[in-house]
Design an enzyme around this catalytic site. Sequence first.
Site, PDB file in Angstrom:
ATOM      1  CB  CYS A  78      31.824  34.320  36.920  1.00  0.00           C
ATOM      2  SG  CYS A  78      32.087  33.295  37.072  1.00  0.00           S
ATOM      3  CG  HIS A 175      34.854  35.792  40.138  1.00  0.00           C
ATOM      4  ND1 HIS A 175      33.600  36.167  40.407  1.00  0.00           N
ATOM      5  CD2 HIS A 175      34.453  34.392  40.278  1.00  0.00           C
ATOM      6  CE1 HIS A 175      32.658  35.620  40.084  1.00  0.00           C
ATOM      7  NE2 HIS A 175      32.955  34.455  40.127  1.00  0.00           N
ATOM      8  CD  GLU A 177      35.852  39.289  40.441  1.00  0.00           C
ATOM      9  OE1 GLU A 177      34.279  38.797  41.180  1.00  0.00           O
ATOM     10  OE2 GLU A 177      36.120  39.225  39.455  1.00  0.00           O
TER      11      GLU A 177
END
Length: 192
Positions: A78, A175, A177
Site C-alpha cells: 500500500c 494488505h 498481512e
Amino acid sequence: MKKVGVLSLQGDFAAHGAALERAGAESVFVREAEQFRDLDGLVIPGGESTTMLKLLRYDNLLEPLREFALRKPVFGTCAGAILMANQVANPEQESLAVMDLGIERNAYGRQIDSRVTEIDTVPEFQQRTAPGKLEAVFIRAPIIRRVGKGAKVLATYHGDPVLVEEGRHLVATFHPELTSDPRVHALFLEKL
C-alpha cells in the site's frame, strides 16, 4: 533463519511481523538506521505515504533506507508500494524510486470504499507458491498505472496490477498481512 525488518514508523507493522514469522523468518521492528545492517530484507508497511516520508526524514532514515534498497530485497504494501515506485501521482511526491512503476495514490477511493475481495494470480505466482486466488484487503489503496519492462505482474484486480515484482523487490497495493494466507510473504522470503 532469515532476518527481515519491518519499518515501524506507521501502519500495521505488528501484523507484518507476525506474517513474516508464519512464513518462516525472524522479524525485527526497525526504527533506527543502525538496524538495517543486520537485515536480509525489509518490509515497508501501509500507512500514509506523505506522513511516512516526513517520519523517515525526521528520524534520518530516508537515505539509509534508499541505500538498503539498492543492496537488499524490499517489499512494500500500500503506502510502501507508493514509496517504492519511481513515479507517484495524485499528487506527485518524492519516493525511493527503486521500482519502475507509475502509481496513483488513493485511486480506489476513500476509506469507505475499502474492501476485502479475492484477486486473480498469474500461473507463475501459483507455481512458486500454491494454486488458488488470493484474499486481498484494500484500504484507501493506490492503483499501479504503469509497469516498467523489467517488472512482472503477479496478480490483478479488475485488470489493474496489484502484486508486482522487479528483480529483488516486491510491491502489493493490498494488505496481505491482514489475511491468514502466507503466500505473498513466503514469496518475498524467496528473494532473500
